[in-house]
Enzyme design. Structure first.
Site, mmCIF file in Angstrom:
data_model
loop_
_atom_site.group_PDB
_atom_site.id
_atom_site.type_symbol
_atom_site.label_atom_id
_atom_site.label_comp_id
_atom_site.label_asym_id
_atom_site.label_seq_id
_atom_site.Cartn_x
_atom_site.Cartn_y
_atom_site.Cartn_z
ATOM 1 N N LYS A 173 0.808 -1.215 0.000
ATOM 2 C CA LYS A 173 0.000 0.000 0.000
ATOM 3 C C LYS A 173 0.843 1.267 0.000
ATOM 4 C CE LYS A 173 -4.147 -1.975 0.293
ATOM 5 N NZ LYS A 173 -5.135 -1.855 -0.789
ATOM 6 N N GLU A 232 -9.534 5.996 3.156
ATOM 7 C CA GLU A 232 -10.404 4.945 3.658
ATOM 8 C C GLU A 232 -9.519 3.736 3.908
ATOM 9 O OE1 GLU A 232 -9.806 5.269 0.495
ATOM 10 O OE2 GLU A 232 -9.316 3.200 0.010
ATOM 11 N N SER A 249 1.674 -9.586 -1.064
ATOM 12 C CA SER A 249 1.299 -8.176 -0.942
ATOM 13 C C SER A 249 1.529 -7.608 0.448
ATOM 14 C CB SER A 249 -0.165 -7.989 -1.347
ATOM 15 O OG SER A 249 -0.999 -8.808 -0.547
HETATM 16 C C1 LIG Z 1 -1.686 -7.006 2.417
HETATM 17 C C2 LIG Z 1 -2.818 -6.630 1.534
HETATM 18 N N1 LIG Z 1 -2.957 -7.252 0.360
HETATM 19 C C3 LIG Z 1 -3.975 -6.954 -0.472
HETATM 20 C C4 LIG Z 1 -4.935 -6.043 -0.148
HETATM 21 C C5 LIG Z 1 -6.080 -5.817 -1.097
HETATM 22 O O1 LIG Z 1 -6.023 -4.617 -1.802
HETATM 23 P P1 LIG Z 1 -5.635 -4.549 -3.318
HETATM 24 O O2 LIG Z 1 -6.466 -5.532 -4.059
HETATM 25 O O3 LIG Z 1 -5.924 -3.154 -3.716
HETATM 26 O O4 LIG Z 1 -4.198 -4.870 -3.460
HETATM 27 C C6 LIG Z 1 -4.826 -5.351 1.066
HETATM 28 C C7 LIG Z 1 -5.833 -4.332 1.454
HETATM 29 O O5 LIG Z 1 -5.953 -3.871 2.523
HETATM 30 C C8 LIG Z 1 -3.743 -5.665 1.924
HETATM 31 O O6 LIG Z 1 -3.609 -5.046 3.101
#
Ligand SMILES: Cc1ncc(COP(=O)(O)O)c(C=O)c1O
Lengths: 406, 273
Positions: free
Chosen positions: A99, A121, A388
């Site tokens: 993020k 948000e 992620s």
């Molecule tokens: C670690 C992590 N992965 C994925 C996401 C999902 O968001 P996005 O699909 O925008 O990557 C989030 C959202 O809070 C997250 O904290």
């Protein structure tokens, strides 16, 4: 069937009005139209400004710790018995997820635009923490909207945001989760449009957000492409990423879109199972409609009302998805699949035990699909998975599944 | 001439300002809406704005959000709203009705089908708050086919260039959002509104309605002096909320509140005549 060509993708999408085919666009109240045109103009001005790019790159290197490594998951590869699995380690970023790549870009843009107050948000709290972090550093006032339900689920991240000096506003309307936090942030923006910059945390919202957030997150795919080339001498055969709004996935996919040999899999939250209706998988089980500023696939009833979603991970618990994913689905460039809460939990434990990496529950959905995909591929093929985020924030959720409470 | 244009023409001939109440359809009970609409007309409403409930009303403040939630608890759909309009038209053939809502329920029904059914039911205008002219050409064409007016918003933040563009698409009247904020948020600044309306009149001959910040007879009367229509929303909806548990008493109570506004506007009109 005519052969699909994706070689003109970069120059065609989105179009000038922010459309990806029928998706995207600018569906906001008139009061915000001026603000989103102003943002678009500023973004167009700075996106190619060498000084602005250098400023972002410096922060990504020194503050976030980029480039994030690509790690060969040797043990897990052997265990699954198929394609070689590589992990793009966004979990090692400062603040613990992808993020922050986006919040740095948007906050620096806010500063250039002379905005003194940022709002955000958040669902899991990761985007809220990333926003509060850059706000602290840049000396900006920061207000984070978070569904009251998520405030409960993610108490630790709430405290982190407060430590960083942000105000966290629990949102009591609707289902009290991420979509309601987005509504409330939009209402704040309408009211304080003169001094406020809204940092949207995913590739949703009105144009230019889906394209801008994608561009900021594309650092993931650009790095990974080079890293995979130097590690394996070729492009990966498949990319896998989880999909909440879709920012970590598009960040990884985007630089590979015109490389047609690379398969792409976006993994949505199937919750208790798609067939139960309790899921957060609009691309797998939704229909197109308009929410939060853009047209995309949505979880809705026949009357066009947005319905309740469920996922074990707060970050996936959202009824919409970025419009570019809707388009990539329709044109067949990416595949969208899903993993249940249980499958994600199992993958969470498996990666933790085999590789010593504790992933976020969101990420665990991507890992759950790798468990299915890898054995169907050959050992000379490679899969690149976007890790992620890290799982620290999910300790109490996972522990409570095992009957433990801290 | 559309029913809306006719209504404004008649009022203008009489030197009167239009009074437009907003209520959410099906709030707090489905059966209340049609009697409420008749009561509002009796109390002096010239045009009615009927809200189509939506699960995610991002342009609305807490009062109308809760109204949407109450209506959706009654499972009110766009089809139900159209049925209510048709039922209202059984007895009232003259008071224009404008549907106000968000894009998605209309899109879910299908724009063409929605326009056809809306015309059949007796709808005169449609205002889709989250669909600016840039995004609404398909809906607009569908509504044009049945001579239903596409009503558009202009906000304090709207540039002159956009005002011109919006004016070229707008029909019926233009709705000026008097505050930067969501519905029911703040009190409006009459001087500011006066300036903006003067600017707007350079670019359009359409009647100008003002809404979002009007709370009482006094602000209604002040706005009536400079605008062609005064829209009252959250104040009435709050009264509906107070009568949630006594819906039988609701039409009279809400109409009473509107009548006070009507009285204040008329008194002012007379004084300035
Ligand atoms: C670690 C992590 N992965 C994925 C996401 C999902 O968001 P996005 O699909 O925008 O990557 C989030 C959202 O809070 C997250 O904290």
């Amino acid at each position: 069937m005519p052969e699909l060509k994706f070689t003109d993708y970069f120059k065609n999408y989105p179009d000038k009005e922010g459309h990806f085919g029928p998706y995207g666009g600018r569906f906001v109240g008139e009061t915000l139209m001026g603000a989103i045109y102003e943002l678009e103009e500023a973004y167009e001005q700075y996106r190619n400004d060498p000084q602005f790019i250098a400023e972002i790159d410096k922060d990504l290197a020194d503050f976030v710790g980029r480039p994030s490594p690509v790690y060969f998951a040797d043990n897990w590869t052997r265990k699954l018995g198929g394609a070689q699995i590589y992990l793009k380690r966004e979990d090692l970023n400062h603040t613990g997820a992808h993020k922050v790549n986006n919040t740095i870009g948007q906050a620096l843009l806010a500063k250039r635009m002379g905005k003194t107050r940022i709002i955000a948000e958040t669902g899991a709290g990761q985007h809220g923490v990333a926003s509060a972090t850059v706000a602290a550093r840049l000396g900006l006032e920061c207000v984070v909207y978070m569904g009251a339900e998520d405030v409960q689920r993610q108490a630790q991240n709430v405290y982190r945001m407060k430590l960083l000096g942000a105000e966290v506003v629990p949102v009591q309307s609707g289902a009290k989760t991420l979509k309601d936090a987005l509504n409330e942030a939009l209402r704040d923006w309408v009211t304080n449009v003169d001094n406020t910059f809204y940092i949207i945390g995913t590739v949703a919202g009105p144009h230019p957000y889906p394209a801008m957030v994608r561009d900021f997150q594309s650092v993931i795919g650009r790095e990974a492409k080079n890293q995979m080339l130097s590690a394996t001498g070729k492009l990966p055969d498949a990319l896998v990423a989880c999909i909440g709004g879709g920012s970590n996935a598009i960040g990884m996919f985007y630089p590979f879109i015109e490389d047609e040999s690379v398969a792409m899999y976006g993994v949505e939250g199937a919750g208790h199972g798609i067939e139960t209706g309790q899921h957060s998988a609009p691309l797998s089980a939704g229909t197109p409609g308009v929410l939060h500023g853009n047209r995309t696939y949505l979880i809705q009833n026949k009357a066009g009302q947005i319905t309740a979603t469920h996922s074990i991970s707060a970050g996936l618990d959202y009824p919409g998805v970025g419009p570019e994913h809707a388009w990539l689905k329709d044109i067949g460039r990416a595949n969208y699949v899903s993993a249940t809460d249980d499958e994600a939990l199992e993958a969470f434990h498996e990666l933790t035990r085999t590789e010593g990496i504790i992933p976020a529950l969101e990420t665990s959905h991507a890992l759950a699909y790798v468990k299915k995909l890898a054995p169907t591929m050959s050992p000379d093929q490679t899969i690149l998975v976007n890790v992620s985020g890290r799982g620290d924030k999910d300790m109490h959720t996972v522990a409570s599944m095992a009957g433990l409470n801290f | 001439m559309s029913r809306i244009s006719e209504c404004f023409a008649n009022l203008k001939a009489d030197g009167q300002t239009a009074l437009i109440p907003y209520v959410t359809a099906g709030d707090p009970e489905r059966w209340v809406t049609v009697p409420l609409l008749h009561a509002l007309v009796d109390a002096g409403a010239d045009i009615i704005e009927l809200g189509v409930p939506f699960s995610d009303p991002m342009c609305d403040g807490p009062v109308i959000q809760k109204a949407c939630e109450r209506a959706l608890n009654n499972e009110v759909t766009l089809q139900h709203v159209l049925d209510m309009v048709a039922q209202f038209r059984d007895k009232n053939k003259t008071t224009p009705i404008v549907l106000m809502g968000y894009d998605n329920p209309m899109e879910a029904m299908g724009y063409a089908k929605f326009a056809e059914k809306a015309a059949e039911a007796g709808v005169d205008g449609v205002l889709t708050v989250d669909s600016p002219p840039e995004e609404s050409s398909e809906l607009r064409q569908a509504l044009d086919k049945y001579d239903i007016d596409s009503i558009y918003l202009v906000a304090p933040t709207t540039s002159v260039e956009r005002i011109q563009r919006i004016a070229s698409f707008a029909k019926g009247f233009i709705y000026y959002v008097s505050i930067k904020g969501v519905t029911g948020a703040a009190a409006l600044d009459v001087a500011e509104v006066r300036e903006k309306l003067a600017l707007l009149r350079h670019y359009t001959d359409l009647p100008l309605g003002v809404g979002f910040g009007i709370r009482d007879g006094q602000s209604a009367a002040a706005v009536a002096e400079i605008a062609d229509a005064v829209v009252i929303g959250s104040t009435l909806v709050r009264c509906i909320e107070e009568h949630e548990k006594r819906p039988e008493a609701l039409p009279a109570a809400v109409a009473g509140l509107l009548a006070e506004m009507r009285y204040a506007i008329n008194a002012r009109n007379l004084a300035s005549a």
